[in-house]
Design an enzyme around this catalytic site. Structure first.
Site, PDB file in Angstrom:
ATOM      1  N   GLU A   1       0.841  -1.189   0.000  1.00 42.78           N
ATOM      2  CA  GLU A   1       0.000   0.000   0.000  1.00 42.78           C
ATOM      3  C   GLU A   1       0.880   1.244   0.000  1.00 42.78           C
ATOM      4  OE1 GLU A   1      -3.518   2.047   2.784  1.00 42.78           O
ATOM      5  OE2 GLU A   1      -2.375   0.343   3.559  1.00 42.78           O
TER       6      GLU A   1
ATOM      7  N   LYS B   1      -8.972   3.094  -2.874  1.00 44.34           N
ATOM      8  CA  LYS B   1      -9.448   2.655  -1.561  1.00 44.34           C
ATOM      9  C   LYS B   1     -10.799   3.296  -1.269  1.00 44.34           C
ATOM     10  CE  LYS B   1      -7.533   1.972   3.097  1.00 44.34           C
ATOM     11  NZ  LYS B   1      -6.346   2.218   3.936  1.00 44.34           N
TER      12      LYS B   1
ATOM     13  N   CYS C   1      -5.711  -2.734   2.575  1.00 48.62           N
ATOM     14  CA  CYS C   1      -5.660  -2.651   4.023  1.00 48.62           C
ATOM     15  C   CYS C   1      -7.028  -2.928   4.649  1.00 48.62           C
ATOM     16  CB  CYS C   1      -5.090  -1.297   4.453  1.00 48.62           C
ATOM     17  SG  CYS C   1      -4.324  -1.316   6.109  1.00 48.62           S
TER      18      CYS C   1
END
Length: 344
Positions: free
Chosen positions: A76, A163, A197
């Site tokens: 990430e 995200k 994540c």
């Protein structure tokens, strides 16, 4: 220890020295056409220096390709950096001059998509003939997004995933993604997608990716806790897919020194060699078997051979779900009450 030794590959063969402590299943005797060699990169960003980070990415990509990897997944925010520990001096109703300057520098480290950095990443994928999954900080105007970029082995930019829901203070510096960037790409090595994540904790997002037939589930992350491994194993089992989790391994010295960069609430207790992110990158099979990792030792390349037929074998018990069905409404008087009335 040299930089080459630090980045040594976690090989698929049995360990040959005590430093190689992450053994994998030896697929060397099998038909290579039935397997995809995949690597997750565990390494730190060169913070506030995107050109240097791109150079580092190419060195790691070249090393993975030399070992025969066909797919390489980076952590990430590898390009642009994960601002671990930084508060940007934010408080409700108040900002500071230093906090604004911190964001200016962070914004300057991000990349435009498309843009010159994307072109260079595409060139790398083509040069080393690998499918590339890269975590970046994307810049669109004044807004930043935590994004994953996908490239094929011919150097084509396939697309991106933003995200959906940044976590905690991330929401003050990153914009939110939406349903328009939840791709699963059908490639010669399998159907590839990514969730970043803690959005891996969002069941509806995972379900959307399962519905698209994902086979290689990439999970770039910033979570180095041991509990993260439980989430990755569950997703592999739940989705019947390979899970490739890539995290950075960072010391305090991998970030700019104070006062230029401050770890809020912990700076006084840190030394340059303090580990601020311990990695934990891993590769897990559709049966929940850890094929490689987790690595908590340092920077490295974690590699495993993924069986192309394993996702198919996993889904056999559920194959009836894909057959055509005719359903009718159940009534209490129905003799079939309490039993399935689906007609195959």
């Amino acid at each position: 220890m040299t930089s080459q030794q630090e980045m040594s590959l976690v090989t698929a063969a049995p360990p040959v020295n005590v430093d190689q402590i992450f053994p994998e299943v030896d697929m060397s005797a099998a038909d290579s056409s039935l397997f995809v060699r995949a690597t997750v990169v565990q390494a730190s960003t060169v913070f506030y220096d995107t050109p240097a980070t791109l150079d580092k990415a190419e060195r790691l990509l070249a090393e993975a390709a030399d070992n025969g990897s066909q797919l390489v997944v980076f952590p990430e925010a590898f390009i642009g950096g994960y601002p671990r520990g930084s508060s940007f001096e934010l408080a409700i109703g108040a900002r500071t001059a230093k906090g604004r300057d911190d964001f200016r520098k962070y914004h300057s480290s991000a990349i435009d998509v498309p843009g010159p950095e994307v072109e260079r990443l595409a060139e790398m994928a083509k040069k080393y003939k690998v499918f590339l999954v890269m975590g970046v900080i994307e810049r669109e105007g004044y807004t930043l997004y935590c994004t994953v970029l996908f490239f094929d082995s011919q150097g084509q930019f396939l697309g991106k995933h933003r995200k959906l829901m940044p976590t905690a203070l991330e929401r003050c510096i990153w914009g939110f993604g939406d349903g328009s960037t939840i791709p699963v790409f059908d490639t010669p090595i399998g159907k590839i997608g990514a969730a970043i994540c803690w959005e891996n904790r969002m069941p509806s997002l995972r379900t959307a990716m399962y519905a698209k037939g994902i086979e290689i589930y990439c999970a770039p992350t910033a979570d180095a806790r041991e509990t993260w491994q439980a989430s990755m194993t569950h997703i592999a089992l739940e989705g019947g897919c390979f899970v490739l989790s890539a995290n950075q391994f960072c010391h305090r010295k991998d970030y700019p020194p104070p006062p230029d960069y401050m770890f809020s609430g912990s700076e006084d207790s840190l030394t340059p060699d303090s580990v601020v992110c311990a990695g934990g990158s891993s590769i897990i099979s559709p049966l929940g078997i850890v094929l490689a990792g987790p690595n908590y030792q340092g920077e490295g390349l974690i590699t495993a051979d993924l069986g192309k037929l394993q996702t198919l074998v996993y889904h056999l018990p559920f194959s009836f779900l894909h057959r055509k069905k005719t359903n009718r409404i159940l009534k209490p008087s129905d003799r079939s009450w309490g039993h399935s009335t689906s007609q195959v």
